[in-house]
Motif scaffolding. Structure first.
Motif, PDB file in Angstrom:
ATOM      1  N   MET A 272       0.820  -1.198   0.000  1.00  0.00           N
ATOM      2  CA  MET A 272       0.000   0.000   0.000  1.00  0.00           C
ATOM      3  C   MET A 272       0.860   1.257   0.000  1.00  0.00           C
ATOM      4  SD  MET A 272      -3.266   1.184   0.760  1.00  0.00           S
ATOM      5  CE  MET A 272      -3.943   2.645   1.448  1.00  0.00           C
ATOM      6  N   ALA A 273       1.883   1.258   0.860  1.00  0.00           N
ATOM      7  CA  ALA A 273       2.739   2.447   0.950  1.00  0.00           C
ATOM      8  C   ALA A 273       3.502   2.667  -0.353  1.00  0.00           C
ATOM      9  CB  ALA A 273       3.704   2.316   2.120  1.00  0.00           C
ATOM     10  N   ILE A 274       3.862   1.585  -1.028  1.00  0.00           N
ATOM     11  CA  ILE A 274       4.583   1.728  -2.296  1.00  0.00           C
ATOM     12  C   ILE A 274       3.656   2.308  -3.367  1.00  0.00           C
ATOM     13  CG2 ILE A 274       5.727   0.455  -4.143  1.00  0.00           C
ATOM     14  CD1 ILE A 274       6.955  -1.319  -1.986  1.00  0.00           C
ATOM     15  N   ALA A 275       2.387   1.915  -3.370  1.00  0.00           N
ATOM     16  CA  ALA A 275       1.424   2.472  -4.330  1.00  0.00           C
ATOM     17  C   ALA A 275       1.223   3.968  -4.082  1.00  0.00           C
ATOM     18  CB  ALA A 275       0.098   1.730  -4.240  1.00  0.00           C
ATOM     19  N   VAL A 276       1.158   4.364  -2.819  1.00  0.00           N
ATOM     20  CA  VAL A 276       1.005   5.784  -2.482  1.00  0.00           C
ATOM     21  C   VAL A 276       2.265   6.543  -2.889  1.00  0.00           C
ATOM     22  CG1 VAL A 276       0.723   7.424  -0.578  1.00  0.00           C
ATOM     23  CG2 VAL A 276      -0.625   5.331  -0.617  1.00  0.00           C
ATOM     24  N   LEU A 277       3.419   5.945  -2.666  1.00  0.00           N
ATOM     25  CA  LEU A 277       4.686   6.561  -3.067  1.00  0.00           C
ATOM     26  C   LEU A 277       4.710   6.772  -4.577  1.00  0.00           C
ATOM     27  CD1 LEU A 277       7.519   7.451  -2.066  1.00  0.00           C
ATOM     28  CD2 LEU A 277       8.276   5.125  -2.504  1.00  0.00           C
ATOM     29  N   SER A 278       4.286   5.786  -5.329  1.00  0.00           N
ATOM     30  CA  SER A 278       4.231   5.886  -6.784  1.00  0.00           C
ATOM     31  C   SER A 278       3.244   6.964  -7.228  1.00  0.00           C
ATOM     32  CB  SER A 278       3.834   4.537  -7.387  1.00  0.00           C
ATOM     33  OG  SER A 278       3.672   4.645  -8.770  1.00  0.00           O
ATOM     34  N   SER A 279       2.101   7.041  -6.567  1.00  0.00           N
ATOM     35  CA  SER A 279       1.105   8.056  -6.881  1.00  0.00           C
ATOM     36  C   SER A 279       1.664   9.455  -6.635  1.00  0.00           C
ATOM     37  CB  SER A 279      -0.143   7.830  -6.035  1.00  0.00           C
ATOM     38  OG  SER A 279      -1.118   8.784  -6.325  1.00  0.00           O
ATOM     39  N   GLY A 280       2.369   9.636  -5.540  1.00  0.00           N
ATOM     40  CA  GLY A 280       2.979  10.923  -5.242  1.00  0.00           C
ATOM     41  C   GLY A 280       4.041  11.312  -6.247  1.00  0.00           C
ATOM     42  N   VAL A 281       4.820  10.329  -6.686  1.00  0.00           N
ATOM     43  CA  VAL A 281       5.873  10.607  -7.671  1.00  0.00           C
ATOM     44  C   VAL A 281       5.268  11.018  -9.009  1.00  0.00           C
ATOM     45  CG1 VAL A 281       7.732   9.541  -9.014  1.00  0.00           C
ATOM     46  CG2 VAL A 281       7.622   9.184  -6.553  1.00  0.00           C
ATOM     47  N   THR A 282       4.176  10.370  -9.425  1.00  0.00           N
ATOM     48  CA  THR A 282       3.549  10.785 -10.686  1.00  0.00           C
ATOM     49  C   THR A 282       3.001  12.208 -10.570  1.00  0.00           C
ATOM     50  OG1 THR A 282       1.363   9.850 -10.179  1.00  0.00           O
ATOM     51  CG2 THR A 282       2.928   8.420 -11.349  1.00  0.00           C
TER      52      THR A 282
ATOM     53  N   VAL B   9       2.928  13.928   0.038  1.00  0.00           N
ATOM     54  CA  VAL B   9       2.443  12.548  -0.107  1.00  0.00           C
ATOM     55  C   VAL B   9       3.623  11.587  -0.159  1.00  0.00           C
ATOM     56  CG1 VAL B   9       1.290  10.938  -1.696  1.00  0.00           C
ATOM     57  CG2 VAL B   9       0.254  13.155  -1.199  1.00  0.00           C
ATOM     58  N   VAL B  10       4.648  11.936  -0.927  1.00  0.00           N
ATOM     59  CA  VAL B  10       5.842  11.090  -1.020  1.00  0.00           C
ATOM     60  C   VAL B  10       6.528  10.987   0.344  1.00  0.00           C
ATOM     61  CG1 VAL B  10       8.165  10.947  -2.021  1.00  0.00           C
ATOM     62  CG2 VAL B  10       6.212  11.505  -3.476  1.00  0.00           C
ATOM     63  N   GLN B  11       6.627  12.102   1.048  1.00  0.00           N
ATOM     64  CA  GLN B  11       7.260  12.109   2.363  1.00  0.00           C
ATOM     65  C   GLN B  11       6.490  11.223   3.348  1.00  0.00           C
ATOM     66  OE1 GLN B  11       7.205  15.897   4.353  1.00  0.00           O
ATOM     67  NE2 GLN B  11       9.046  15.427   5.532  1.00  0.00           N
TER      68      GLN B  11
END
Length: 108
Positions: free
Chosen positions: A1-11, A92-94
């Motif tokens: 889940m955290a990796i998906a949120v990280l990816s969303s923030g990066v996009t 979000v990434v942080q």
């Protein structure tokens, strides 16, 4: 889940950065005769919640003797919006990074 949120923030970071660059390009060419700035459009990736993508409708040169079609007020407002979007995506990434670090520490 955290990796998906990280990816969303990066996009979100990437899209905001490209949009801000496009707006800066339009402002830099405000004195160019016949300049027509690109239009920026954001689209949510599918499935929902996986990020955002950006598309830009190409710029074109109008008649050489026509004034630039860049609207300084619009581009300045867009720049502020894109900066806020970038800042929020960075948060979000942080947060995702902190949550991912917490998950890794718990499992250790």
């Amino acid at each position: 889940m955290a990796i998906a949120v990280l990816s969303s923030g990066v996009t979100g970071l990437n899209a905001a950065e490209r949009a801000l660059g496009n707006s800066a390009h339009a402002i830099a060419n405000i004195g160019t005769q016949g300049f027509q700035p690109s239009q920026t459009n954001f689209t949510e990736n599918a499935p929902a919640g996986t990020g955002v993508s950006i598309s830009m409708r190409g710029q074109q040169l109008l008649q050489v003797d026509a004034p630039s079609a860049t609207n300084l007020a619009t581009e300045t407002t867009n720049s502020l919006v894109y900066k806020a979007q970038f800042d929020l995506s960075a948060k979000v990434v942080q947060a995702a990074d902190q949550n991912l670090g917490t998950l890794i520490d718990i499992q250790a």
